[in-house]
Motif scaffolding. Sequence first.
Motif, mmCIF file in Angstrom:
data_model
loop_
_atom_site.group_PDB
_atom_site.id
_atom_site.type_symbol
_atom_site.label_atom_id
_atom_site.label_comp_id
_atom_site.label_asym_id
_atom_site.label_seq_id
_atom_site.Cartn_x
_atom_site.Cartn_y
_atom_site.Cartn_z
ATOM 1 N N SER A 468 -3.748 -1.273 -0.453
ATOM 2 C CA SER A 468 -2.275 -1.022 -1.114
ATOM 3 C C SER A 468 -2.512 -1.881 -2.472
ATOM 4 C CB SER A 468 -1.219 -1.866 -0.258
ATOM 5 O OG SER A 468 -1.202 -1.516 1.186
ATOM 6 N N GLY A 469 -1.362 -1.161 -3.463
ATOM 7 C CA GLY A 469 -1.421 -1.795 -4.527
ATOM 8 C C GLY A 469 -0.077 -1.652 -5.220
ATOM 9 N N ALA A 470 0.531 -2.635 -5.953
ATOM 10 C CA ALA A 470 1.823 -2.314 -6.831
ATOM 11 C C ALA A 470 1.347 -2.796 -8.188
ATOM 12 C CB ALA A 470 2.780 -3.376 -6.153
ATOM 13 N N TYR A 471 2.178 -2.192 -9.166
ATOM 14 C CA TYR A 471 1.687 -2.103 -10.650
ATOM 15 C C TYR A 471 3.029 -2.196 -11.520
ATOM 16 C CZ TYR A 471 2.837 2.751 -11.178
ATOM 17 O OH TYR A 471 3.371 4.091 -11.229
ATOM 18 N N ILE A 472 2.865 -2.699 -12.597
ATOM 19 C CA ILE A 472 3.911 -2.386 -13.683
ATOM 20 C C ILE A 472 3.075 -2.274 -14.872
ATOM 21 C CG2 ILE A 472 4.387 -4.871 -13.759
ATOM 22 C CD1 ILE A 472 7.275 -4.031 -14.589
ATOM 23 N N GLY A 487 -0.118 -4.145 -18.661
ATOM 24 C CA GLY A 487 0.252 -3.962 -17.240
ATOM 25 C C GLY A 487 -0.518 -4.984 -16.487
ATOM 26 N N LEU A 488 -0.196 -4.954 -15.116
ATOM 27 C CA LEU A 488 -0.706 -5.931 -14.260
ATOM 28 C C LEU A 488 -0.502 -4.932 -12.791
ATOM 29 C CD1 LEU A 488 -1.800 -8.536 -13.055
ATOM 30 C CD2 LEU A 488 0.572 -9.244 -12.438
ATOM 31 N N ARG A 489 -1.578 -4.964 -12.126
ATOM 32 C CA ARG A 489 -1.666 -4.278 -10.865
ATOM 33 C C ARG A 489 -2.292 -5.355 -9.767
ATOM 34 N NH1 ARG A 489 -2.194 1.132 -9.249
ATOM 35 N NH2 ARG A 489 -3.285 1.302 -6.958
ATOM 36 N N LEU A 490 -1.424 -5.499 -8.774
ATOM 37 C CA LEU A 490 -1.776 -6.349 -7.455
ATOM 38 C C LEU A 490 -2.470 -5.546 -6.430
ATOM 39 C CD1 LEU A 490 -1.573 -9.332 -6.872
ATOM 40 C CD2 LEU A 490 0.616 -8.838 -5.648
ATOM 41 N N SER A 491 -3.565 -5.574 -6.276
ATOM 42 C CA SER A 491 -4.174 -4.955 -5.128
ATOM 43 C C SER A 491 -4.491 -5.539 -3.901
ATOM 44 C CB SER A 491 -5.755 -4.379 -5.502
ATOM 45 O OG SER A 491 -6.429 -5.386 -5.711
ATOM 46 N N HIS A 492 -4.505 -5.020 -2.715
ATOM 47 C CA HIS A 492 -4.581 -5.703 -1.354
ATOM 48 C C HIS A 492 -5.241 -4.825 -0.503
ATOM 49 C CE1 HIS A 492 -2.216 -7.079 2.454
ATOM 50 N NE2 HIS A 492 -3.130 -8.182 1.994
ATOM 51 N N PHE A 493 -5.948 -5.565 0.625
ATOM 52 C CA PHE A 493 -7.035 -4.965 1.205
ATOM 53 C C PHE A 493 -7.089 -5.659 2.614
ATOM 54 C CE2 PHE A 493 -11.062 -4.001 3.247
ATOM 55 C CZ PHE A 493 -11.365 -2.580 3.414
ATOM 56 N N VAL A 498 -10.204 -9.916 7.646
ATOM 57 C CA VAL A 498 -10.740 -9.836 6.378
ATOM 58 C C VAL A 498 -9.127 -9.447 5.417
ATOM 59 C CG1 VAL A 498 -12.071 -9.078 4.433
ATOM 60 C CG2 VAL A 498 -12.905 -9.507 6.606
ATOM 61 N N ASN A 499 -8.858 -10.350 4.426
ATOM 62 C CA ASN A 499 -7.519 -9.955 3.884
ATOM 63 C C ASN A 499 -8.033 -10.254 2.389
ATOM 64 O OD1 ASN A 499 -5.254 -10.016 2.546
ATOM 65 N ND2 ASN A 499 -4.363 -10.257 4.719
ATOM 66 N N TYR A 500 -7.998 -9.298 1.385
ATOM 67 C CA TYR A 500 -7.944 -9.609 -0.134
ATOM 68 C C TYR A 500 -6.758 -9.300 -0.893
ATOM 69 C CZ TYR A 500 -13.139 -9.709 0.707
ATOM 70 O OH TYR A 500 -14.120 -9.963 1.015
ATOM 71 N N LEU A 501 -6.439 -10.216 -1.888
ATOM 72 C CA LEU A 501 -5.238 -10.116 -2.424
ATOM 73 C C LEU A 501 -5.778 -10.364 -4.052
ATOM 74 C CD1 LEU A 501 -2.067 -9.232 -2.629
ATOM 75 C CD2 LEU A 501 -1.735 -11.704 -2.439
ATOM 76 N N ARG A 502 -5.765 -9.459 -5.015
ATOM 77 C CA ARG A 502 -6.378 -9.650 -6.028
ATOM 78 C C ARG A 502 -5.444 -9.134 -7.124
ATOM 79 N NH1 ARG A 502 -12.853 -8.728 -5.605
ATOM 80 N NH2 ARG A 502 -13.187 -10.512 -4.179
#
Length: 821
Positions: A468-472, A487-493, A498-502
């Motif tokens: 997943s990802g959210a951006y502005i 801008g900033l993008r927040l990616s999630h996997f 296993v859980n990544y939030l970057r």
Amino acid sequence: MKRRYLLLAGVAFSVHTAFSQTPNQPAPRPAAPRSATTRSVATVSGYVREAGSREALIGVNVYLPGTSTGTTTNTYGFYSLTLPVQDSVRLAYSFVGYEAVLRSISLQRDAQLNVMLTPGKLLTEVNVTANRIEEKVSDTPQMSQIDIPVSQIKKIPAFLGEKDVLKVLQLMPGVQKGSEGQTGIYVRGGGPDQNLIILDDAVVYNANHLFGFFSVFNGDALKSVELTKGGFPARFGGRLSSVIDLNMKDGNREKLHGEGGIGLIASRLTLEGPLTKSKKGSFLVSGRRTYLDVLAAPIIAAASEGDVKAGYYFYDFNAKANYDLGQKDKIYLSGYFGRDRFYARVKDEGSNNGLFWGNATSTLRWNHLFSQKLFANLSLIYSDYKFQIFSEETSRFNPADQFSLRYTSGIRDLSIKCDFDYYPSPQHSIRFGAQTIAHRFTPSALVVKNAGDLDFNRKIDDINVQESGAYIEDSWRPTDRWRLNGGLRLSHFVHKEVNYLRPEPRLSVAYKLKADLSLKGSYSLMNQYVHLLSNTGLGLPTDLWVPTTDRVAPQQSEQVALGLAKDFNRSGLSLTVEGYYKTMNNIINYKEGASFLFLDDPLSADQVRWEDNVTAGRGWSYGAEFLLQKKTGRFSGWAGYTLSWTQWQFAELNGGRTFFPRYDRRHDISLVGIYELSKRITLSGTWVYGTGNALTVPLAEYSAPQHNPSIRQVANSNRFVASLFDVGRSVTDYGSQRNTFRAEAYHRFDFGIQFHKQKRRHERTWEISFYNLYNRRNPFYYSIEPVSEKNAQGQNVTTRTGLFRYSVFPIVPAFSYNFKF
């Protein structure tokens, strides 16, 4: 997943509530009368379309002549511009390849203004006082981005006459080519898996036909092509090196239109037209198929006396439909379906062998206009890629003695994506949104059956992950000299535990030194959660897509770039010079000697995970790029040059020492020219030069037989299994260091000429082209082979071994017939 969908719906509702009100003005109360206040600003918005087809145009410049105030249309042709209230305002609309238009409108209140642009020559300085005809490269903060008009792509000479989008992108600086004739894309030191290739929002995982010699994209169905190599906007994510964004045509809303072509190896046909008499919608269908199998069939049958039936073909099918539900709502449905198939049947041996692979994508999109300043799009996306090898044999003497083998792999995506475009003022253009993707990976599955001898079935469980990802992001013009896109993008996997939030920050900045000269800089951090395992470097369908797991970390890159952008207004030329430095971490590769087949080797009784066959490392790339481009005019084209260095390092490869990957090229040059000699004749040519690839050449070969009685019995009864699993094989010694040999330089010249003629009911074009006109024998691969010399008795004896170079394509002529109606 349901929670994510509910969250997206909540975001859309909240945005509607927040932005549907006029800025700095409270929501009206039902019981209170409206106050008579004087507005200081008003918004003009609308859609820009092509006259004659009403096709939505992407990237049209909408601006106030003589000023820097303006905007551009989005992917769906929508624009919005907020200006001071005035009795009359004059707006200019311009786009490459179309006649510019001036429109005057009273702007006492919010207004809608839809505009049609006519294909033709651009407005000149004599016709308009505006000092810009098109979007200047010096006027935007975005750098490392290239768009090529599809009309220009169709005029460039191509291999066997098949126009190819990806091969044209290979002619751009910063993009390295794969092997001779292939469509592999290597951008700023990255591998082919680090390119995000999207067609109408859907990811295309394998963009190759004919083992990489052609791409899957039919130019007749495309509206726009855009390549981004760095300074990535926050709306893009999931890959390290590039984004190739392709959009299909919407279809002609005015009348039925068609175009097609007949070439040496393939033919194509595209039809488009209105869906209804009201012209509220349109459709497009486009198909392409090779007839290599048809042409080769009589030759193969004659050579084998009818015993062998073999062939190869590929096909593409594009379809799209759209419909206006009202002034504020539009829906789009598009899809792509393609497949390659190779088959070989031998009657005498009772065998049936082959392989096939293919992509299928589908996108359903809904546009909604919440207000004149807020545009939204919701997409439901499906993407699927499958690959299969099969072999079946039946004994002539004992029909009960049968053997079969099937190997399959693939990846399937289900995705939902929501994007918003918000235009609060001419100084700000804000985009924000979110996306979630449900990946399903099938790394490999193998079934081997042999009556009485072997019955083997192994399937690695499907791997389900969520990305997943959210951006502005905001394109901001704080002053006349500064342009920023931050801008900033927040990616999630998520994969099991296993859980990544970057976070992924992005920034592009431009400072105008002069009216037509800018200094630019950019920074981007990217994460990639899917990987491609390849030990061939050719982009073959046998390459495996695999996800990040508890043992394989996501890839990550950081890239900084600095450059100059210059526009030459009178000549229509633009010049960009950029330098970049890029680091890549956690890139993966096969361990020494591993391949996809070893994942399912029946010699091993233990389950083998694909993670056991890979190793992680790092890489870095740096260099400089030069591009001089002219998109329109009687003479158009570009000149590009790249100077670059790329190095990799893996703890378990090359003894832990750094090495140059195969497609590291020090120098790369491309010259492309298109000249309209007259209305009836178009000349075109390309010349490319590249430093030789870094290769590991063999030093020696020797035989190393293996003893395995159970498999040997199967091998004696079936030669296919013996070769597949390498029981008793010739071993090649490549030495201790990787890629220390440099191949010879690659260069060639292609030439094409088109003859156009407008008939009463249609337009026809004959094209003749020559690939590698001066017959350069470019290296395809090298091999060590024995060298024979005559002795004193006149006999040929092997005295030594030598390194031999092999080429595949000499001069290749082609012709085709194209038509439009």
